[in-house]
Design a protein around this motif. Structure first.
Motif, PDB file in Angstrom:
ATOM      1  N   GLU A   7       0.648  -0.829   0.268  1.00 20.57           N
ATOM      2  CA  GLU A   7      -0.470   0.206   0.293  1.00 20.57           C
ATOM      3  C   GLU A   7       1.500   1.170  -0.106  1.00 20.57           C
ATOM      4  N   LEU A   8       1.789   1.837   1.050  1.00 23.86           N
ATOM      5  CA  LEU A   8       2.692   2.305   1.150  1.00 23.86           C
ATOM      6  C   LEU A   8       3.680   2.797  -0.648  1.00 23.86           C
ATOM      7  N   MET A   9       4.333   1.263  -1.433  1.00 29.30           N
ATOM      8  CA  MET A   9       4.674   1.407  -2.345  1.00 29.30           C
ATOM      9  C   MET A   9       3.963   1.873  -3.685  1.00 29.30           C
ATOM     10  N   ASN A  10       2.287   1.707  -3.081  1.00 29.09           N
ATOM     11  CA  ASN A  10       1.295   1.945  -4.427  1.00 29.09           C
ATOM     12  C   ASN A  10       1.272   3.552  -3.831  1.00 29.09           C
ATOM     13  N   GLU A  11       1.385   3.748  -2.521  1.00 27.60           N
ATOM     14  CA  GLU A  11       0.992   5.800  -2.233  1.00 27.60           C
ATOM     15  C   GLU A  11       1.820   6.296  -2.841  1.00 27.60           C
ATOM     16  N   ASN A  12       2.849   5.775  -3.264  1.00 30.74           N
ATOM     17  CA  ASN A  12       4.339   6.625  -3.322  1.00 30.74           C
ATOM     18  C   ASN A  12       4.711   7.114  -4.504  1.00 30.74           C
ATOM     19  N   LYS A  13       3.690   5.577  -5.857  1.00 29.05           N
ATOM     20  CA  LYS A  13       3.615   5.664  -7.531  1.00 29.05           C
ATOM     21  C   LYS A  13       2.262   6.661  -7.440  1.00 29.05           C
ATOM     22  N   ASN A  14       1.669   6.344  -7.010  1.00 31.38           N
ATOM     23  CA  ASN A  14       0.226   7.573  -7.242  1.00 31.38           C
ATOM     24  C   ASN A  14       0.870   8.847  -6.468  1.00 31.38           C
ATOM     25  N   ILE A  15       1.750   9.475  -5.983  1.00 26.22           N
ATOM     26  CA  ILE A  15       2.185  10.386  -5.941  1.00 26.22           C
ATOM     27  C   ILE A  15       3.421  11.008  -6.854  1.00 26.22           C
ATOM     28  N   SER A  16       3.972  10.167  -7.429  1.00 30.83           N
ATOM     29  CA  SER A  16       5.099  10.572  -8.205  1.00 30.83           C
ATOM     30  C   SER A  16       4.328  11.001  -9.923  1.00 30.83           C
ATOM     31  N   ARG A  17       3.274   9.490 -10.419  1.00 30.27           N
ATOM     32  CA  ARG A  17       2.321  10.153 -11.447  1.00 30.27           C
ATOM     33  C   ARG A  17       1.712  11.190 -10.961  1.00 30.27           C
ATOM     34  N   ASN A  21       2.439  14.193 -14.071  1.00 26.27           N
ATOM     35  CA  ASN A  21       1.446  15.171 -14.323  1.00 26.27           C
ATOM     36  C   ASN A  21       1.335  16.591 -14.194  1.00 26.27           C
ATOM     37  N   ILE A  22       1.073  16.714 -13.272  1.00 31.09           N
ATOM     38  CA  ILE A  22       1.207  18.658 -13.340  1.00 31.09           C
ATOM     39  C   ILE A  22       2.272  19.765 -13.681  1.00 31.09           C
ATOM     40  N   LEU A  23       3.752  18.613 -13.265  1.00 30.22           N
ATOM     41  CA  LEU A  23       4.660  19.427 -14.333  1.00 30.22           C
ATOM     42  C   LEU A  23       4.446  19.427 -15.477  1.00 30.22           C
ATOM     43  N   VAL A  24       3.597  18.212 -15.896  1.00 31.37           N
ATOM     44  CA  VAL A  24       4.475  18.388 -17.406  1.00 31.37           C
ATOM     45  C   VAL A  24       3.112  18.596 -18.257  1.00 31.37           C
ATOM     46  N   ILE A  25       1.853  19.350 -17.550  1.00 33.12           N
ATOM     47  CA  ILE A  25       0.688  19.432 -17.678  1.00 33.12           C
ATOM     48  C   ILE A  25       0.363  21.528 -17.571  1.00 33.12           C
ATOM     49  N   TYR A  54       3.615  15.403 -24.724  1.00 33.23           N
ATOM     50  CA  TYR A  54       3.467  15.694 -23.673  1.00 33.23           C
ATOM     51  C   TYR A  54       1.596  15.118 -23.400  1.00 33.23           C
ATOM     52  N   THR A  55       0.763  15.117 -24.260  1.00 29.50           N
ATOM     53  CA  THR A  55      -0.398  14.614 -23.595  1.00 29.50           C
ATOM     54  C   THR A  55      -0.127  12.720 -22.958  1.00 29.50           C
ATOM     55  N   MET A  56       0.510  12.324 -24.250  1.00 30.79           N
ATOM     56  CA  MET A  56       1.062  11.306 -23.988  1.00 30.79           C
ATOM     57  C   MET A  56       1.562  10.904 -22.735  1.00 30.79           C
ATOM     58  N   ILE A  57       2.426  11.530 -21.792  1.00 27.11           N
ATOM     59  CA  ILE A  57       2.766  11.631 -21.063  1.00 27.11           C
ATOM     60  C   ILE A  57       2.003  10.805 -19.238  1.00 27.11           C
ATOM     61  N   PRO A  58       0.844  11.380 -19.461  1.00 32.38           N
ATOM     62  CA  PRO A  58      -0.096  11.307 -18.208  1.00 32.38           C
ATOM     63  C   PRO A  58      -0.621  10.330 -18.784  1.00 32.38           C
ATOM     64  N   PHE A  59      -1.353  10.494 -19.529  1.00 29.02           N
ATOM     65  CA  PHE A  59      -2.477   8.801 -20.358  1.00 29.02           C
ATOM     66  C   PHE A  59      -1.798   7.417 -20.128  1.00 29.02           C
ATOM     67  N   ALA A 112      -8.797  12.028 -15.867  1.00 25.70           N
ATOM     68  CA  ALA A 112      -8.457  13.326 -16.410  1.00 25.70           C
ATOM     69  C   ALA A 112      -7.780  13.082 -17.279  1.00 25.70           C
ATOM     70  N   GLU A 113      -6.655  12.431 -17.926  1.00 27.34           N
ATOM     71  CA  GLU A 113      -5.048  11.664 -18.397  1.00 27.34           C
ATOM     72  C   GLU A 113      -6.172  11.900 -19.160  1.00 27.34           C
ATOM     73  N   ALA A 114      -7.000  11.288 -20.690  1.00 28.07           N
ATOM     74  CA  ALA A 114      -7.782  10.609 -21.033  1.00 28.07           C
ATOM     75  C   ALA A 114      -8.109  12.223 -21.663  1.00 28.07           C
TER      76      ALA A 114
END
Length: 242
Positions: A7-17, A21-25, A54-59, A112-114
């Protein structure tokens, strides 16, 4: 203990993603628009290609544990085609563009990404009909942000699928986001001198246009959002799409 670590790893991955997304968009895409303007308007095709990347990266980052299946990409391609067709269908009615409504419907249904991907691609492809130019990257960004914001707010439970609130939301998005961004783009692409008066004049001149765009968005969402949601929900259920 193992579940906690997962769960901690998944949470870290979600935060990183989310950070990516914020940086790209909100950083990389606006910076590219600014640099494109500084370099010169003739570079708009290069800027458009960069924005597509750029749009493909978050997607693609939204698929953490699996690759996007072909049918999911096909559905988004179809929604993009519908958005483009909805803009082309009213070519004889200036500024009446239901395209934003289709982008919002896509974002609410698929995330949102789509929504960001569909918005940017719809603007780029439809301009092969309406004309490419230095305004194209700005339109891609404006419609992409509209899609991203719609999907994000729906995921947070702030907006619902109910047609009346969604229609009002669509109108607000056009009046306060898409319209002003396109008004700003007209200043950057047509003038080398900037002042409060110039931007104010652009907003005033663009307001009637934005009202027509708002009406097209609200009417389309009111009339077609529920039937489209039903069909998209059936497709998602049938093919196991999230």
């Amino acid at each position: 203990m193992l579940n906690f670590k997962e769960e901690l790893m998944n949470e870290n991955k979600n935060i990183s993603r989310k950070l990516i997304n914020i940086l790209v968009i909100f950083v990389l895409a606006p910076l590219t628009l600014f640099l494109s303007w500084k370099v010169g308007a003739k570079k708009y095709y290069l800027t458009s290609v960069l924005l597509i990347i750029y749009t493909m990266i978050p997607f693609f980052l939204s698929f953490e544990k699996r690759k996007p299946q072909a049918r999911e990409l096909v559905v988004l391609a179809v929604m993009t085609a519908i958005a483009v067709a909805s803009r082309a269908a009213f070519i004889m009615l200036p500024h009446f563009k239901p395209m934003t409504a289709i982008i919002i419907i896509t974002a609410v249904s698929f995330g949102a990404e789509a929504g960001f991907l569909t918005g940017a691609m719809s603007a780029f492809i439809s301009n092969f009909i309406f004309g490419q130019g230095p305004w194209t990257p700005w339109q891609m960004f404006a419609y992409g942000i509209a899609g991203f914001l719609s999907g994000l707010l729906f995921s947070k439970g702030i907006i619902k699928k109910d047609k009346i609130p969604l229609s009002i939301f669509g109108g607000i998005v056009v009046v306060f986001l898409v319209g002003p961004m396109l008004d700003i783009s007209s200043v950057f692409t047509a003038s080398s001198v900037f002042s409060f008066e110039i931007f104010a004049a652009a907003f005033v001149a663009g307001f009637p246009v934005n009202l027509v765009h708002t009406a097209a968005t609200a009417i389309t969402l009111f009339l077609f959002s529920q039937p489209m949601f039903e069909k998209l929900d059936r497709i998602k259920l049938k093919y196991g799409m999230k």
